[in-house]
Scaffold this motif. Structure first.
Motif, mmCIF file in Angstrom:
data_model
loop_
_atom_site.group_PDB
_atom_site.id
_atom_site.type_symbol
_atom_site.label_atom_id
_atom_site.label_comp_id
_atom_site.label_asym_id
_atom_site.label_seq_id
_atom_site.Cartn_x
_atom_site.Cartn_y
_atom_site.Cartn_z
ATOM 1 N N SER A 198 0.818 -1.217 0.000
ATOM 2 C CA SER A 198 0.000 0.000 0.000
ATOM 3 C C SER A 198 0.846 1.259 0.000
ATOM 4 C CB SER A 198 -0.974 0.070 1.146
ATOM 5 O OG SER A 198 -0.824 -0.870 2.104
ATOM 6 N N GLU A 199 2.008 1.197 0.634
ATOM 7 C CA GLU A 199 2.896 2.362 0.630
ATOM 8 C C GLU A 199 3.466 2.608 -0.766
ATOM 9 O OE1 GLU A 199 2.817 0.022 2.906
ATOM 10 O OE2 GLU A 199 2.421 1.086 4.775
ATOM 11 N N ARG A 200 3.798 1.531 -1.467
ATOM 12 C CA ARG A 200 4.294 1.688 -2.847
ATOM 13 C C ARG A 200 3.198 2.218 -3.753
ATOM 14 N NH1 ARG A 200 6.649 -3.603 -2.209
ATOM 15 N NH2 ARG A 200 5.094 -4.337 -3.688
ATOM 16 N N THR A 201 1.973 1.753 -3.535
ATOM 17 C CA THR A 201 0.851 2.259 -4.327
ATOM 18 C C THR A 201 0.631 3.741 -4.052
ATOM 19 O OG1 THR A 201 -0.179 0.081 -4.292
ATOM 20 C CG2 THR A 201 -1.596 1.949 -4.813
ATOM 21 N N ARG A 202 0.743 4.129 -2.790
ATOM 22 C CA ARG A 202 0.595 5.546 -2.444
ATOM 23 C C ARG A 202 1.663 6.373 -3.150
ATOM 24 N NH1 ARG A 202 0.915 8.312 3.571
ATOM 25 N NH2 ARG A 202 0.401 10.395 2.878
ATOM 26 N N LEU A 203 2.890 5.905 -3.167
ATOM 27 C CA LEU A 203 3.955 6.640 -3.846
ATOM 28 C C LEU A 203 3.706 6.720 -5.348
ATOM 29 C CD1 LEU A 203 7.091 5.354 -1.929
ATOM 30 C CD2 LEU A 203 6.043 7.621 -1.812
ATOM 31 N N ALA A 204 3.123 5.686 -5.932
ATOM 32 C CA ALA A 204 2.800 5.728 -7.361
ATOM 33 C C ALA A 204 1.735 6.794 -7.638
ATOM 34 C CB ALA A 204 2.321 4.365 -7.834
ATOM 35 N N TRP A 205 0.733 6.889 -6.757
ATOM 36 C CA TRP A 205 -0.277 7.937 -6.915
ATOM 37 C C TRP A 205 0.356 9.317 -6.758
ATOM 38 C CZ3 TRP A 205 -4.901 7.759 -8.967
ATOM 39 C CH2 TRP A 205 -5.610 6.573 -8.982
ATOM 40 N N VAL A 206 1.278 9.457 -5.805
ATOM 41 C CA VAL A 206 1.946 10.746 -5.608
ATOM 42 C C VAL A 206 2.750 11.105 -6.850
ATOM 43 C CG1 VAL A 206 3.767 11.917 -4.292
ATOM 44 C CG2 VAL A 206 1.980 10.650 -3.092
ATOM 45 N N ARG A 207 3.487 10.145 -7.407
ATOM 46 C CA ARG A 207 4.260 10.424 -8.625
ATOM 47 C C ARG A 207 3.350 10.854 -9.766
ATOM 48 N NH1 ARG A 207 7.093 5.724 -7.084
ATOM 49 N NH2 ARG A 207 5.841 4.515 -8.561
ATOM 50 N N THR A 208 2.236 10.164 -9.936
ATOM 51 C CA THR A 208 1.296 10.523 -10.995
ATOM 52 C C THR A 208 0.778 11.937 -10.799
ATOM 53 O OG1 THR A 208 0.627 8.213 -11.230
ATOM 54 C CG2 THR A 208 -0.889 9.883 -12.082
ATOM 55 N N ALA A 209 0.398 12.264 -9.570
ATOM 56 C CA ALA A 209 -0.136 13.589 -9.276
ATOM 57 C C ALA A 209 0.911 14.680 -9.483
ATOM 58 C CB ALA A 209 -0.668 13.629 -7.840
ATOM 59 N N VAL A 210 2.127 14.423 -9.047
ATOM 60 C CA VAL A 210 3.191 15.423 -9.189
ATOM 61 C C VAL A 210 3.531 15.654 -10.656
ATOM 62 C CG1 VAL A 210 5.641 15.854 -8.721
ATOM 63 C CG2 VAL A 210 4.133 15.118 -6.883
#
Length: 112
Positions: free
Chosen positions: A16-28
Motif C-alpha cells: 500500500s505504501e508503494r501504491t501511495r507513492l505511485a499515486w503521488v508520482r502521478t499527481a506530481v
C-alpha cells in the motif's frame, strides 16, 4: 479448514505504501508538467485555449495530490477490514488529467 489468520495476509513488502507513492508520482507529474507546459505555451504566444488542456491537467494533478492522504487511510482501513477498495474517483481524475495533457500537447503541436 479455516482461512489464514488476519496477520498472515500482510507481508513486509509495503504494497500500500508503494501504491501511495505511485499515486503521488502521478499527481506530481500531472501538476508540475501541466504548469510547466501551460507556462511554455503562454510564453511562446500561443492561444490561451492551447494552454487550457495543460492547466486542467495541472488542476487534476493538484486534486489527486491533495487526496493522497485520505485515499491511503481509506485503503488501509478497507484492507484491514476485509472490504474492497474504491479508487474510481481518483482513477477518473488521473484519466482526465492525462487526456487533458494529451489534448494540450496535440493543440500545441498543431499551433506551434
Amino acid at each position: 479448514m479455516s482461512g489464514p489468520a488476519p496477520d498472515d495476509i500482510w507481508d513486509p513488502g509495503l504494497q500500500s505504501e508503494r501504491t501511495r507513492l505511485a499515486w503521488v508520482r502521478t499527481a506530481v507529474v500531472l501538476s508540475t508538467g501541466g504548469i510547466a507546459a501551460a507556462g511554455l505555451t503562454l510564453r511562446h504566444g500561443l492561444p490561451v485555449a492551447t494552454a487550457a488542456g495543460f492547466a486542467l491537467a495541472a488542476l487534476c494533478g493538484g486534486v489527486l495530490l491533495l487526496r493522497t492522504g485520505l485515499r491511503f487511510r481509506r485503503v488501509q482501513e478497507a484492507l484491514h477490514g476485509g472490504r474492497p477498495t474504491d479508487n474510481r474517483v481518483d482513477a477518473l481524475l488521473a484519466w482526465i488529467g492525462t487526456l487533458c495533457a494529451v489534448a494540450g500537447a496535440f493543440a500545441f503541436v498543431l499551433t506551434a
